[in-house]
Design a protein around this motif. Structure first.
Motif, PDB file in Angstrom:
ATOM      1  N   LEU A 195      -5.708   7.544   1.355  1.00 22.57           N
ATOM      2  CA  LEU A 195      -6.310   6.276   1.748  1.00 22.57           C
ATOM      3  C   LEU A 195      -5.276   5.162   1.782  1.00 22.57           C
ATOM      4  CD1 LEU A 195      -9.625   6.418  -0.342  1.00 22.57           C
ATOM      5  CD2 LEU A 195      -9.219   7.228   1.998  1.00 22.57           C
ATOM      6  N   TYR A 196      -4.390   5.123   0.786  1.00 25.94           N
ATOM      7  CA  TYR A 196      -3.355   4.091   0.725  1.00 25.94           C
ATOM      8  C   TYR A 196      -2.328   4.273   1.841  1.00 25.94           C
ATOM      9  CZ  TYR A 196      -5.146   2.399  -3.733  1.00 25.94           C
ATOM     10  OH  TYR A 196      -5.938   1.851  -4.708  1.00 25.94           O
ATOM     11  N   ALA A 197      -1.972   5.527   2.117  1.00 25.20           N
ATOM     12  CA  ALA A 197      -1.019   5.781   3.194  1.00 25.20           C
ATOM     13  C   ALA A 197      -1.618   5.388   4.540  1.00 25.20           C
ATOM     14  CB  ALA A 197      -0.617   7.254   3.199  1.00 25.20           C
ATOM     15  N   ARG A 198      -2.895   5.679   4.749  1.00 23.56           N
ATOM     16  CA  ARG A 198      -3.559   5.320   6.004  1.00 23.56           C
ATOM     17  C   ARG A 198      -3.592   3.806   6.196  1.00 23.56           C
ATOM     18  NH1 ARG A 198      -4.011   9.197   9.957  1.00 23.56           N
ATOM     19  NH2 ARG A 198      -5.425  10.896   9.383  1.00 23.56           N
ATOM     20  N   ILE A 199      -3.878   3.052   5.112  1.00 22.93           N
ATOM     21  CA  ILE A 199      -3.931   1.598   5.234  1.00 22.93           C
ATOM     22  C   ILE A 199      -2.538   1.040   5.528  1.00 22.93           C
ATOM     23  CG2 ILE A 199      -4.397  -0.554   3.997  1.00 22.93           C
ATOM     24  CD1 ILE A 199      -6.673   0.910   2.565  1.00 22.93           C
ATOM     25  N   ALA A 200      -1.509   1.627   4.912  1.00 23.88           N
ATOM     26  CA  ALA A 200      -0.134   1.187   5.200  1.00 23.88           C
ATOM     27  C   ALA A 200       0.174   1.364   6.679  1.00 23.88           C
ATOM     28  CB  ALA A 200       0.851   1.971   4.343  1.00 23.88           C
ATOM     29  N   GLU A 201      -0.237   2.500   7.246  1.00 20.78           N
ATOM     30  CA  GLU A 201      -0.038   2.737   8.683  1.00 20.78           C
ATOM     31  C   GLU A 201      -0.837   1.734   9.524  1.00 20.78           C
ATOM     32  OE1 GLU A 201       0.537   6.837  10.522  1.00 20.78           O
ATOM     33  OE2 GLU A 201      -0.833   7.211   8.843  1.00 20.78           O
ATOM     34  N   HIS A 202      -2.054   1.449   9.109  1.00 20.71           N
ATOM     35  CA  HIS A 202      -2.893   0.512   9.857  1.00 20.71           C
ATOM     36  C   HIS A 202      -2.252  -0.869   9.916  1.00 20.71           C
ATOM     37  CE1 HIS A 202      -6.450  -1.612  11.252  1.00 20.71           C
ATOM     38  NE2 HIS A 202      -6.351  -2.441  10.220  1.00 20.71           N
ATOM     39  N   LEU A 203      -1.651  -1.281   8.817  1.00 17.73           N
ATOM     40  CA  LEU A 203      -1.050  -2.614   8.766  1.00 17.73           C
ATOM     41  C   LEU A 203       0.306  -2.676   9.448  1.00 17.73           C
ATOM     42  CD1 LEU A 203      -1.967  -3.548   5.081  1.00 17.73           C
ATOM     43  CD2 LEU A 203      -3.079  -4.323   7.185  1.00 17.73           C
ATOM     44  N   HIS A 235       5.593   2.093  10.601  1.00 22.42           N
ATOM     45  CA  HIS A 235       6.009   2.503   9.248  1.00 22.42           C
ATOM     46  C   HIS A 235       6.070   4.031   9.237  1.00 22.42           C
ATOM     47  CE1 HIS A 235       6.582   2.671   4.996  1.00 22.42           C
ATOM     48  NE2 HIS A 235       6.207   1.424   4.765  1.00 22.42           N
ATOM     49  N   PHE A 236       7.200   4.576   9.685  1.00 17.73           N
ATOM     50  CA  PHE A 236       7.267   6.022   9.883  1.00 17.73           C
ATOM     51  C   PHE A 236       7.183   6.784   8.566  1.00 17.73           C
ATOM     52  CE2 PHE A 236      11.793   4.991   9.352  1.00 17.73           C
ATOM     53  CZ  PHE A 236      12.210   5.985   8.486  1.00 17.73           C
ATOM     54  N   GLU A 237       7.640   6.168   7.471  1.00 21.45           N
ATOM     55  CA  GLU A 237       7.551   6.884   6.204  1.00 21.45           C
ATOM     56  C   GLU A 237       6.095   7.020   5.762  1.00 21.45           C
ATOM     57  OE1 GLU A 237      10.393   4.826   3.648  1.00 21.45           O
ATOM     58  OE2 GLU A 237      11.665   6.588   3.824  1.00 21.45           O
ATOM     59  N   ALA A 238       5.277   6.034   6.070  1.00 21.95           N
ATOM     60  CA  ALA A 238       3.847   6.151   5.785  1.00 21.95           C
ATOM     61  C   ALA A 238       3.227   7.228   6.669  1.00 21.95           C
ATOM     62  CB  ALA A 238       3.150   4.811   6.006  1.00 21.95           C
ATOM     63  N   PHE A 274       0.828  -1.201   0.000  1.00 19.68           N
ATOM     64  CA  PHE A 274       0.000   0.000   0.000  1.00 19.68           C
ATOM     65  C   PHE A 274       0.866   1.257   0.000  1.00 19.68           C
ATOM     66  CE2 PHE A 274      -3.307  -2.972   1.201  1.00 19.68           C
ATOM     67  CZ  PHE A 274      -4.418  -2.457   0.567  1.00 19.68           C
ATOM     68  N   PHE A 275       2.001   1.210   0.695  1.00 15.58           N
ATOM     69  CA  PHE A 275       2.895   2.369   0.695  1.00 15.58           C
ATOM     70  C   PHE A 275       3.515   2.588  -0.679  1.00 15.58           C
ATOM     71  CE2 PHE A 275       7.139   4.294   1.382  1.00 15.58           C
ATOM     72  CZ  PHE A 275       6.716   5.519   1.864  1.00 15.58           C
ATOM     73  N   SER A 276       3.922   1.497  -1.339  1.00 14.84           N
ATOM     74  CA  SER A 276       4.474   1.613  -2.691  1.00 14.84           C
ATOM     75  C   SER A 276       3.463   2.262  -3.628  1.00 14.84           C
ATOM     76  CB  SER A 276       4.872   0.237  -3.232  1.00 14.84           C
ATOM     77  OG  SER A 276       5.922  -0.331  -2.498  1.00 14.84           O
TER      78      SER A 276
END
Length: 572
Positions: free
Chosen positions: A278-286, A290-293, A260-262
């Motif tokens: 939305l994609y950045a939020r899901i990357a954080e959720h997972l 993931h500090f870059e997210a 999702f971050f990619s």
């Protein structure tokens, strides 16, 4: 029916109708408020009002969909998934609902459920669905199926870089560092290979293969001297012969977060910020670490004008994280954008105490202090930033330039001129420095020929800059070349029509060539803009008023300045 009986019946009917009428008004009001909040990016208010609208109309699919979108934008995957599941259970399709439900299932390690959603055409999208399938296969312990799934993603035109990059991460996550490095070495990952996270992944892989020197060479090739604390720590560990742990992707869930971050990184180039969010939020959720997210989420919120949400997002980066300084710099910027300048200063001053060895921290604090006209504090911070470099380099020109401005504003012209000239030594054709130094020399009536040369070079570099064109006109005015000055100052006024200084300068040039009526018009125009926002603070309103009263030649005589060789006949 008697009149009293009719009135009683009417009153009863009205009483029965009032609740439904009130509900209609309530749902309409909440819907409109929610929609307006959504349009302005105020996700918190949108979520609140859509929840209220659903209280009146609990089966409304549009309210559910927009509510799910608002909650997903806030990073509340659980609440978004509740609404998403209700939409999907109704038999309807919705990308937002499917994203929310998919994120919830992946967060709970429900890999079979995620694969089943994709099989039912209820996935997120073509690219991410392929990566979800591959990582979910790995999450179920089937590496062979996962590799086949990665290969299938790569068969789609344009998706090969994503596929091979994630395949390399998957191999490394199970300890096949040789297989992962073979992919990196053949450069099949294209541009993705040289993202920051991809570089760190390869450095760790090389180190795991006991090839630290190759890792050091690759690090220097990728970042040169521009290294943040994490990269400096990586370099120090490699130089000490330590083996770097591979933790870019430690599990299937990490791999899904990376997917999702990619996609978020790729979407950031073309898609809207609210969709990328939305994609950045899901990357954080997972993956909560993931500090870059987290940084991407905060930056997207800033761009959407949601500064308080951005402040909260920046706070998600822990104090012991290598990216903490970057998060705090971002938080200070968001606080400042929200109008909380004092809080921004507090954040930067605190950061300077803990991370004061980073030039960017000192320079950011200095920039803020300069913007607040606290020039002594700005000079101190700029000096600290400059002293952190072993020797001057081209990239430092701005530090000397900004310190020069602070010195000039604090009344130390000798130090200011030295800083400006050092900035030019480092970056000889920098138009901002050429203009500022040239204009300052003009104002001080010294070295006018050199000033003219500097400003002409600045105009050649940035012909569309009103400030610089104004400087050229003004130095020509000071040199007594009034007709030439008019030409350039008129151009500056076209470029910056509401700047009081530019209009004032044009008025002076009109007066000097005998166009007195036009001169007075421009001076009045300059006065009208003195109190405007985002205009120069250097306009002297009292001096302009005096020119309107007695004219420029009389004013110069009162000031004891040299008279101008002006045309005396009014040409208007």
């Amino acid at each position: 029916m008697t009149q009293s009986g009719w009135l009683k019946a009417a009153a009863t009917a009205i009483a029965l109708f009032l609740p439904s009428m009130s509900a209609a008004q309530g749902v309409a009001g909440d819907y409109l408020a929610a929609r307006q909040a959504g349009m302005t990016g105020d996700f918190e208010q949108a979520a609140r009002y859509f929840d209220r609208a659903l209280m009146f109309d609990p089966e409304n699919l549009e309210f559910m969909d927009r509510g799910a979108l608002s909650y997903l934008s806030l990073g509340n995957v659980e609440r978004a998934a509740v609404l998403g599941n209700r939409i999907l259970e109704s038999g309807q399709s919705s990308q937002v609902a499917q994203m929310a439900v998919m994120a919830e299932r992946l967060g709970k390690d429900d890999y079979a459920g995620a694969i089943d959603m994709i099989a039912q055409n209820r996935g997120v999208g073509p690219l991410v669905d392929g990566l979800i399938t591959a990582w979910s296969q790995l999450g179920q312990g089937d590496m062979s199926a996962a590799l086949v799934a990665f290969e299938k993603v790569g068969e789609t035109q344009g998706l090969e870089p994503f596929a091979v990059y994630h395949k390399a991460l998957a191999l490394a996550s199970v300890g096949d560092y040789e297989g992962a490095e073979k992919i990196f070495a053949t450069d099949m990952a294209g541009g993705l290979q040289f993202t920051r996270r991809a570089v760190i992944a390869r450095l760790s892989i090389l180190s795991q293969l006991e090839r630290n020197q190759e890792a050091l060479d690759f690090l220097d090739q990728s970042f040169n001297a521009q290294m943040d604390p994490e990269l400096r720590g990586v370099k120090a560990a490699l130089e000490a012969g330590e083996t770097l742990p591979f933790n870019v992707v430690r599990s299937a869930k990490d791999g899904l977060a990376e997917s999702f971050f990619s996609l978020a990184e790729a979407l950031a180039q073309d898609a809207s910020d609210d969709f990328t969010l939305l994609y950045a939020r899901i990357a954080e959720h997972l993956r909560s670490d993931h500090f870059e997210a987290a940084l991407m989420t905060a930056e997207l919120l800033e761009r959407l004008g949601q500064y308080e949400l951005a402040v909260d997002a920046y706070r998600d980066v822990e104090r012991d994280d290598p990216a903490f300084h970057a998060a705090e710099l971002g938080r200070a910027g968001a606080l400042r954008a929200a109008g909380r300048t004092d809080a921004a200063v507090e954040v930067l001053e605190s950061l300077a105490e803990t991370h004061g060895d980073l030039p960017v921290v000192q320079s950011t604090l200095a920039d803020l202090k300069r913007s607040l006209n606290e020039y002594d504090d700005a000079i101190e911070a700029y000096t600290k930033a400059i002293d952190l470099f072993d020797e001057p380099e081209r990239s430092q020109w701005f530090l000397f330039y900004a310190r020069g401005i602070s010195n000039e504003r604090s009344g130390n012209w000798e130090a200011a001129e030295a800083d400006f000239r050092t900035a030019l030594d480092l970056n000889p054709d920098q138009p901002q420095v050429l203009n500022y130094l040239g204009y300052s020399l003009v104002e001080k009536q010294t070295k006018l020929d050199e000033a003219l040369d500097m400003i002409e070079r600045a105009v050649a570099a940035e012909p569309g800059s009103g400030y610089i064109v104004d400087s050229l006109g003004w130095v020509l005015f000071k040199l007594g070349r009034y007709e030439e000055a008019v030409e350039h100052l008129e151009r500056a006024a076209e470029l910056m029509p509401i700047d009081p200084v530019v209009n004032d300068h044009l008025g002076d040039s009109y007066w000097a060539v005998g166009r007195r009526t036009e001169a007075q018009f421009m001076w009045r125009r300059a006065l009208s803009f003195v109190d405007y926002e985002n205009v120069s603070e250097d306009a002297d309103a009292d001096r302009i008023r005096r020119k309107l009263e007695v004219g420029l030649d009389q004013l110069l005589e009162e000031e004891g300045a040299d008279p101008l060789n002006m045309v005396t006949d009014d040409k208007n």
